[in-house]
Design a protein around this motif. Structure first.
Motif, PDB file in Angstrom:
ATOM      1  N   MET A  67      49.827  -5.713   2.253  1.00 33.14           N
ATOM      2  CA  MET A  67      48.502  -5.731   1.675  1.00 33.14           C
ATOM      3  C   MET A  67      48.496  -6.524   0.368  1.00 33.14           C
ATOM      4  SD  MET A  67      46.248  -2.339   0.755  1.00 33.14           S
ATOM      5  CE  MET A  67      46.655  -1.601   2.339  1.00 33.14           C
ATOM      6  N   SER A  68      47.464  -7.340   0.162  1.00 27.87           N
ATOM      7  CA  SER A  68      47.349  -8.069  -1.092  1.00 27.87           C
ATOM      8  C   SER A  68      47.092  -7.084  -2.230  1.00 27.87           C
ATOM      9  CB  SER A  68      46.196  -9.073  -1.023  1.00 27.87           C
ATOM     10  OG  SER A  68      44.947  -8.402  -1.034  1.00 27.87           O
ATOM     11  N   PRO A  69      47.445  -7.432  -3.481  1.00 28.85           N
ATOM     12  CA  PRO A  69      47.201  -6.529  -4.609  1.00 28.85           C
ATOM     13  C   PRO A  69      45.743  -6.121  -4.748  1.00 28.85           C
ATOM     14  CG  PRO A  69      48.743  -8.242  -5.259  1.00 28.85           C
ATOM     15  CD  PRO A  69      48.246  -8.610  -3.899  1.00 28.85           C
ATOM     16  N   VAL A  70      44.823  -7.049  -4.513  1.00 30.82           N
ATOM     17  CA  VAL A  70      43.411  -6.705  -4.665  1.00 30.82           C
ATOM     18  C   VAL A  70      42.944  -5.791  -3.529  1.00 30.82           C
ATOM     19  CG1 VAL A  70      42.443  -8.703  -3.423  1.00 30.82           C
ATOM     20  CG2 VAL A  70      41.165  -7.654  -5.290  1.00 30.82           C
ATOM     21  N   ASP A 103      47.662  -2.017 -14.020  1.00 35.14           N
ATOM     22  CA  ASP A 103      48.657  -2.517 -14.973  1.00 35.14           C
ATOM     23  C   ASP A 103      49.509  -3.633 -14.370  1.00 35.14           C
ATOM     24  OD1 ASP A 103      47.873  -0.886 -17.049  1.00 35.14           O
ATOM     25  OD2 ASP A 103      49.469   0.594 -16.773  1.00 35.14           O
ATOM     26  N   SER A 104      49.758  -3.554 -13.078  1.00 33.34           N
ATOM     27  CA  SER A 104      50.615  -4.545 -12.421  1.00 33.34           C
ATOM     28  C   SER A 104      49.839  -5.761 -11.912  1.00 33.34           C
ATOM     29  CB  SER A 104      51.359  -3.894 -11.247  1.00 33.34           C
ATOM     30  OG  SER A 104      50.450  -3.490 -10.239  1.00 33.34           O
ATOM     31  N   LEU A 105      48.511  -5.704 -11.987  1.00 30.62           N
ATOM     32  CA  LEU A 105      47.678  -6.796 -11.466  1.00 30.62           C
ATOM     33  C   LEU A 105      47.766  -8.012 -12.384  1.00 30.62           C
ATOM     34  CD1 LEU A 105      45.773  -6.873  -8.959  1.00 30.62           C
ATOM     35  CD2 LEU A 105      43.874  -6.638 -10.570  1.00 30.62           C
ATOM     36  N   LYS A 106      47.853  -9.201 -11.780  1.00 29.69           N
ATOM     37  CA  LYS A 106      47.943 -10.450 -12.528  1.00 29.69           C
ATOM     38  C   LYS A 106      46.772 -11.364 -12.181  1.00 29.69           C
ATOM     39  CE  LYS A 106      53.020 -10.318 -12.619  1.00 29.69           C
ATOM     40  NZ  LYS A 106      53.092  -9.012 -11.906  1.00 29.69           N
ATOM     41  N   ALA A 107      46.545 -12.335 -13.048  1.00 27.35           N
ATOM     42  CA  ALA A 107      45.411 -13.244 -12.849  1.00 27.35           C
ATOM     43  C   ALA A 107      45.498 -13.964 -11.507  1.00 27.35           C
ATOM     44  CB  ALA A 107      45.339 -14.247 -14.001  1.00 27.35           C
ATOM     45  N   ASP A 108      46.704 -14.414 -11.124  1.00 29.66           N
ATOM     46  CA  ASP A 108      46.796 -15.150  -9.863  1.00 29.66           C
ATOM     47  C   ASP A 108      46.617 -14.248  -8.647  1.00 29.66           C
ATOM     48  OD1 ASP A 108      49.195 -13.852 -10.064  1.00 29.66           O
ATOM     49  OD2 ASP A 108      50.454 -15.643  -9.980  1.00 29.66           O
ATOM     50  N   ASP A 109      46.704 -12.928  -8.842  1.00 27.60           N
ATOM     51  CA  ASP A 109      46.425 -12.004  -7.738  1.00 27.60           C
ATOM     52  C   ASP A 109      44.958 -12.047  -7.332  1.00 27.60           C
ATOM     53  OD1 ASP A 109      49.049 -11.053  -7.566  1.00 27.60           O
ATOM     54  OD2 ASP A 109      48.694  -9.488  -9.056  1.00 27.60           O
ATOM     55  N   VAL A 110      44.095 -12.502  -8.249  1.00 23.97           N
ATOM     56  CA  VAL A 110      42.656 -12.595  -7.951  1.00 23.97           C
ATOM     57  C   VAL A 110      42.182 -14.047  -8.028  1.00 23.97           C
ATOM     58  CG1 VAL A 110      42.054 -10.242  -8.603  1.00 23.97           C
ATOM     59  CG2 VAL A 110      42.143 -12.010 -10.371  1.00 23.97           C
TER      60      VAL A 110
END
Length: 268
Positions: free
Chosen positions: A30-33, A66-73
Motif C-alpha cells: 500500500m502507498s503511504p497516502v 510523522d513518517s510521511l514525506k513530500a514525495d509520498d504525495v
C-alpha cells in the motif's frame, strides 16, 4: 472426535499469525497516502462534532503522519505552487484536495514564502497537521475559560474574548506532527510561511456549515488593549494572553484549488 489439549489454542494462534502476516504484506504494498486514508477511516469511524479519538488511535495516526514525506504525495519545492510572485499582493496559497467525507478530510496547503493562513478556528474538530517541507511559523491559542473576565467590549471592538497563547514558534521540517483538539492544543491558529512550505491537514470531522462547524477568523489584540476589571492577577503573564475579535474572512487571503497529482486514494 475430541480436540487434544492445546490444539485449539495452537490453531487460533496460527490463524492470528497468518492474519498479521497478511496485513503486513498488504501494508507493504500500500502507498503511504493509501495507508493514511485507511487509518483515518478507522480512527474517525465513530467521529462527529467534538469527537476525540482514543489516545492509542491518536498515536497511531500521528506515527503514520510523522513518517510521511513530500514525495509520498507527489510534492517538491520546485513546483509552481511554491513560487513567490511579487505583484504587491498577498502570496496565493494553493489547496490540494485529497479526500473528504462526513467523518474526516485530507488536504494539503501549499504556501510560497510569506504566505499566511490567518488566525482561524476548528470548531468541534480534532486536527493533525504535518509539515512536509520548509519552515513555518505557527501561533496558536485556546480560549482562556479558566481565568476571570474572559470577554470585553469597547467602542471600537464590540466583543473580544480572552485567549491563552499555546504555541509561538518556527517549525522546520522534518518535525513531529502537530495535533489540536476541540478545546485544547491550540484550536485557533495562524500559519506563516518563512520559506516555501507544504502542510498536510487531517480534519476530523471537516468543516460543515449545516452542522455548525463554520470557519471563523479572528483579529488579535494585545492583553493591554482593554481596561477590564479582574485581570490584574494576570499582569505578570500578559505576554501569554491576547484578546481575539471575530472578523470577516480577510480580503487579502487568496486560496485557490488545484488538482492533487500524487498517488491516488482508492476508497474501497
Amino acid at each position: 472426535m475430541g480436540i487434544e489439549p492445546g490444539k485449539e489454542t495452537t490453531t487460533a494462534t496460527t490463524n492470528s499469525n497468518k492474519s498479521s502476516r497478511k496485513n503486513r504484506r498488504r501494508n507493504r504494498k500500500m502507498s503511504p497516502v493509501q495507508n493514511l486514508f485507511h487509518t483515518c477511516k478507522e480512527v474517525f469511524a465513530n467521529g462527529g462534532t467534538g469527537f476525540i479519538p482514543p489516545p492509542n488511535h491518536v498515536e497511531r495516526l500521528r506515527s503514520i503522519l510523522d513518517s510521511l514525506k513530500a514525495d509520498d504525495v507527489g510534492l517538491s519545492p520546485e513546483l509552481p505552487y511554491f513560487r513567490l510572485i511579487r505583484n504587491g499582493r498577498s502570496p496565493i496559497i494553493t489547496y490540494l484536495h485529497l479526500y473528504e467525507c462526513d467523518k474526516f478530510s485530507i488536504g494539503i496547503f501549499c504556501l510560497p514564502p510569506s504566505g499566511v493562513l490567518p488566525l482561524h478556528n476548528h470548531p468541534g474538530m480534532t486536527v493533525f497537521s504535518k509539515l512536509l517541507f520548509g519552515t513555518m511559523h505557527i501561533k496558536s491559542f485556546d480560549w482562556a475559560d479558566d481565568v476571570p473576565c474572559t470577554s470585553a467590549t469597547s467602542e471600537n471592538v464590540p466583543r473580544a474574548r480572552l485567549a491563552k497563547l499555546k504555541v509561538k514558534a518556527d517549525f522546520v521540517a522534518p518535525c513531529n506532527t502537530s495535533i489540536l483538539y476541540p478545546a485544547a492544543g491550540g484550536n485557533m491558529h495562524c500559519f506563516t510561511a518563512v520559506t516555501a512550505c507544504a502542510v498536510l491537514d487531517v480534519l476530523g470531522p471537516p468543516y460543515s456549515d449545516p452542522d455548525g462547524r463554520h470557519c471563523t477568523y479572528y483579529r488579535e489584540h494585545p492583553f493591554d488593549r482593554f481596561p477590564v476589571d479582574g485581570k490584574s492577577e494576570l499582569e505578570n503573564e500578559k505576554d501569554g494572553f491576547a484578546w481575539l475579535e471575530e472578523r470577516e474572512k480577510p480580503r487579502e487571503l487568496a486560496v485557490v484549488g488545484a488538482p492533487y497529482r500524487g498517488p491516488k486514494i482508492m476508497d474501497s
